[in-house]
Design a protein around this motif. Sequence first.
Motif, PDB file in Angstrom:
ATOM      1  N   VAL A   9      -3.480 -13.217   0.608  1.00  9.29           N
ATOM      2  CA  VAL A   9      -3.186 -11.644   1.155  1.00  9.29           C
ATOM      3  C   VAL A   9      -1.961 -11.171   0.457  1.00  9.29           C
ATOM      4  O   VAL A   9      -1.939 -10.067  -0.113  1.00  9.29           O
ATOM      5  CB  VAL A   9      -3.352 -11.423   2.416  1.00  9.29           C
ATOM      6  N   VAL A  10      -0.724 -11.914   0.389  1.00 10.71           N
ATOM      7  CA  VAL A  10       0.326 -11.664  -0.103  1.00 10.71           C
ATOM      8  C   VAL A  10       0.329 -11.578  -1.671  1.00 10.71           C
ATOM      9  O   VAL A  10       0.576 -10.483  -2.243  1.00 10.71           O
ATOM     10  CB  VAL A  10       1.430 -12.414   0.375  1.00 10.71           C
ATOM     11  N   TYR A  11      -0.348 -12.652  -2.352  1.00 16.75           N
ATOM     12  CA  TYR A  11      -0.512 -12.519  -3.654  1.00 16.75           C
ATOM     13  C   TYR A  11      -1.485 -11.319  -4.149  1.00 16.75           C
ATOM     14  O   TYR A  11      -1.013 -10.705  -5.095  1.00 16.75           O
ATOM     15  CB  TYR A  11      -1.069 -13.736  -4.108  1.00 16.75           C
ATOM     16  N   GLU A  12      -2.521 -11.084  -3.558  1.00 21.46           N
ATOM     17  CA  GLU A  12      -3.478  -9.898  -4.041  1.00 21.46           C
ATOM     18  C   GLU A  12      -2.708  -8.564  -3.835  1.00 21.46           C
ATOM     19  O   GLU A  12      -2.628  -7.777  -4.737  1.00 21.46           O
ATOM     20  CB  GLU A  12      -4.666  -9.855  -3.175  1.00 21.46           C
ATOM     21  N   ALA A  13      -1.751  -8.424  -2.812  1.00 24.47           N
ATOM     22  CA  ALA A  13      -1.276  -7.138  -2.556  1.00 24.47           C
ATOM     23  C   ALA A  13      -0.091  -6.841  -3.325  1.00 24.47           C
ATOM     24  O   ALA A  13      -0.058  -5.849  -4.028  1.00 24.47           O
ATOM     25  CB  ALA A  13      -0.848  -7.101  -0.978  1.00 24.47           C
ATOM     26  N   ALA A  21       0.866  -1.141   0.108  1.00 25.60           N
ATOM     27  CA  ALA A  21      -0.002  -0.036  -0.010  1.00 25.60           C
ATOM     28  C   ALA A  21       0.918   1.195   0.079  1.00 25.60           C
ATOM     29  O   ALA A  21       0.594   2.029  -0.781  1.00 25.60           O
ATOM     30  CB  ALA A  21      -1.038  -0.095   1.165  1.00 25.60           C
ATOM     31  N   THR A  22       1.932   1.333   0.747  1.00 25.78           N
ATOM     32  CA  THR A  22       2.768   2.444   0.658  1.00 25.78           C
ATOM     33  C   THR A  22       3.641   2.421  -0.569  1.00 25.78           C
ATOM     34  O   THR A  22       3.595   3.408  -0.921  1.00 25.78           O
ATOM     35  CB  THR A  22       3.906   2.133   1.749  1.00 25.78           C
ATOM     36  N   ALA A  49       3.566 -10.547 -15.265  1.00 22.01           N
ATOM     37  CA  ALA A  49       4.582 -10.015 -15.936  1.00 22.01           C
ATOM     38  C   ALA A  49       3.952  -9.624 -17.359  1.00 22.01           C
ATOM     39  O   ALA A  49       4.469  -8.641 -17.684  1.00 22.01           O
ATOM     40  CB  ALA A  49       5.923 -10.857 -15.994  1.00 22.01           C
ATOM     41  N   MET A  50       3.355 -10.562 -17.932  1.00 21.11           N
ATOM     42  CA  MET A  50       2.824 -10.277 -19.389  1.00 21.11           C
ATOM     43  C   MET A  50       1.821  -9.099 -19.365  1.00 21.11           C
ATOM     44  O   MET A  50       1.501  -8.268 -20.023  1.00 21.11           O
ATOM     45  CB  MET A  50       2.175 -11.634 -19.978  1.00 21.11           C
ATOM     46  N   GLU A  51       0.995  -9.296 -18.206  1.00 17.54           N
ATOM     47  CA  GLU A  51      -0.061  -8.149 -17.972  1.00 17.54           C
ATOM     48  C   GLU A  51       0.797  -6.923 -17.540  1.00 17.54           C
ATOM     49  O   GLU A  51       0.152  -5.668 -18.163  1.00 17.54           O
ATOM     50  CB  GLU A  51      -0.762  -8.633 -16.628  1.00 17.54           C
ATOM     51  N   GLY A  52       1.785  -6.743 -16.694  1.00 16.12           N
ATOM     52  CA  GLY A  52       2.594  -5.748 -16.467  1.00 16.12           C
ATOM     53  C   GLY A  52       3.327  -5.329 -17.959  1.00 16.12           C
ATOM     54  O   GLY A  52       3.461  -3.911 -18.043  1.00 16.12           O
ATOM     55  N   LEU A  53       3.568  -6.114 -18.797  1.00 15.17           N
ATOM     56  CA  LEU A  53       4.312  -5.524 -20.018  1.00 15.17           C
ATOM     57  C   LEU A  53       3.065  -4.762 -20.884  1.00 15.17           C
ATOM     58  O   LEU A  53       3.308  -3.914 -21.263  1.00 15.17           O
ATOM     59  CB  LEU A  53       4.593  -6.566 -20.638  1.00 15.17           C
ATOM     60  N   ASN A  54       2.062  -5.293 -20.760  1.00 10.41           N
ATOM     61  CA  ASN A  54       0.809  -4.747 -21.315  1.00 10.41           C
ATOM     62  C   ASN A  54       0.663  -3.229 -20.932  1.00 10.41           C
ATOM     63  O   ASN A  54       0.432  -2.281 -21.646  1.00 10.41           O
ATOM     64  CB  ASN A  54      -0.298  -5.344 -21.591  1.00 10.41           C
ATOM     65  N   THR A  64       0.149  -8.276  -6.510  1.00 13.32           N
ATOM     66  CA  THR A  64      -0.505  -8.055  -7.747  1.00 13.32           C
ATOM     67  C   THR A  64      -0.910  -6.693  -7.975  1.00 13.32           C
ATOM     68  O   THR A  64      -0.858  -6.098  -9.059  1.00 13.32           O
ATOM     69  CB  THR A  64      -1.770  -8.991  -8.000  1.00 13.32           C
ATOM     70  N   GLN A  65      -1.745  -6.062  -7.141  1.00 14.10           N
ATOM     71  CA  GLN A  65      -2.352  -4.698  -7.022  1.00 14.10           C
ATOM     72  C   GLN A  65      -1.213  -3.845  -7.293  1.00 14.10           C
ATOM     73  O   GLN A  65      -1.118  -2.942  -7.771  1.00 14.10           O
ATOM     74  CB  GLN A  65      -3.288  -4.410  -5.910  1.00 14.10           C
ATOM     75  N   CYS A  66      -0.246  -3.937  -6.315  1.00 11.98           N
ATOM     76  CA  CYS A  66       0.839  -3.170  -6.390  1.00 11.98           C
ATOM     77  C   CYS A  66       1.814  -3.198  -7.573  1.00 11.98           C
ATOM     78  O   CYS A  66       2.092  -1.910  -8.034  1.00 11.98           O
ATOM     79  CB  CYS A  66       2.205  -3.823  -5.070  1.00 11.98           C
ATOM     80  N   LEU A  67       1.922  -4.398  -8.312  1.00  9.55           N
ATOM     81  CA  LEU A  67       2.513  -4.147  -9.587  1.00  9.55           C
ATOM     82  C   LEU A  67       1.773  -3.564 -10.517  1.00  9.55           C
ATOM     83  O   LEU A  67       2.193  -2.734 -11.318  1.00  9.55           O
ATOM     84  CB  LEU A  67       2.749  -5.824  -9.920  1.00  9.55           C
ATOM     85  N   VAL A  68       0.432  -3.695 -10.588  1.00  6.83           N
ATOM     86  CA  VAL A  68      -0.319  -2.875 -11.601  1.00  6.83           C
ATOM     87  C   VAL A  68      -0.324  -1.441 -11.419  1.00  6.83           C
ATOM     88  O   VAL A  68      -0.015  -0.553 -12.092  1.00  6.83           O
ATOM     89  CB  VAL A  68      -1.931  -3.364 -11.315  1.00  6.83           C
ATOM     90  N   THR A  69      -0.530  -0.955 -10.160  1.00  2.73           N
ATOM     91  CA  THR A  69      -0.213   0.486  -9.514  1.00  2.73           C
ATOM     92  C   THR A  69       1.024   0.999 -10.150  1.00  2.73           C
ATOM     93  O   THR A  69       1.111   2.153 -10.649  1.00  2.73           O
ATOM     94  CB  THR A  69      -0.502   0.545  -8.131  1.00  2.73           C
TER      95      THR A  69
END
Length: 110
Positions: A55-59, A21-22, A95-100, A61-66
């Motif tokens: 919880v770790v996976y979701e946090a 979140a930070t 990673a592919m989603e992040g590349l997109n 994943t959301q952090c990567l997207v942001t």
Amino acid sequence: KGALGEAVADLRSTLVKEACATVEVLSTTFGDAFAPMADSIIPMLFKQLPVKIQVVYEACTQCLVTVLSNTRGPKLLPRVLEGCRSKQGVVRSKAMEGLNLCMQGWHQAD
């Protein structure tokens, strides 16, 4: 690595969630100026994705997207491409989603 990076790489779900979140707030606030820190955080986020704690996976994943949506930098793309070569299917997928996201963000900025 730094304290924030260590918190992201931890296995305690509450700590990882707050650290992510930070990182999200910093990325949103500083935008491209956050790129040097994002360069070191992204590999740690990828390492956390295969962890079975939801919880770790979701946090992470959301952090990567942001981070990849708000921060652009020349060193971020190689980090994402490293994730695309991972042996872990979940890491490759994110990673592919992040590349997109990187490509969309860079295209809109031009």
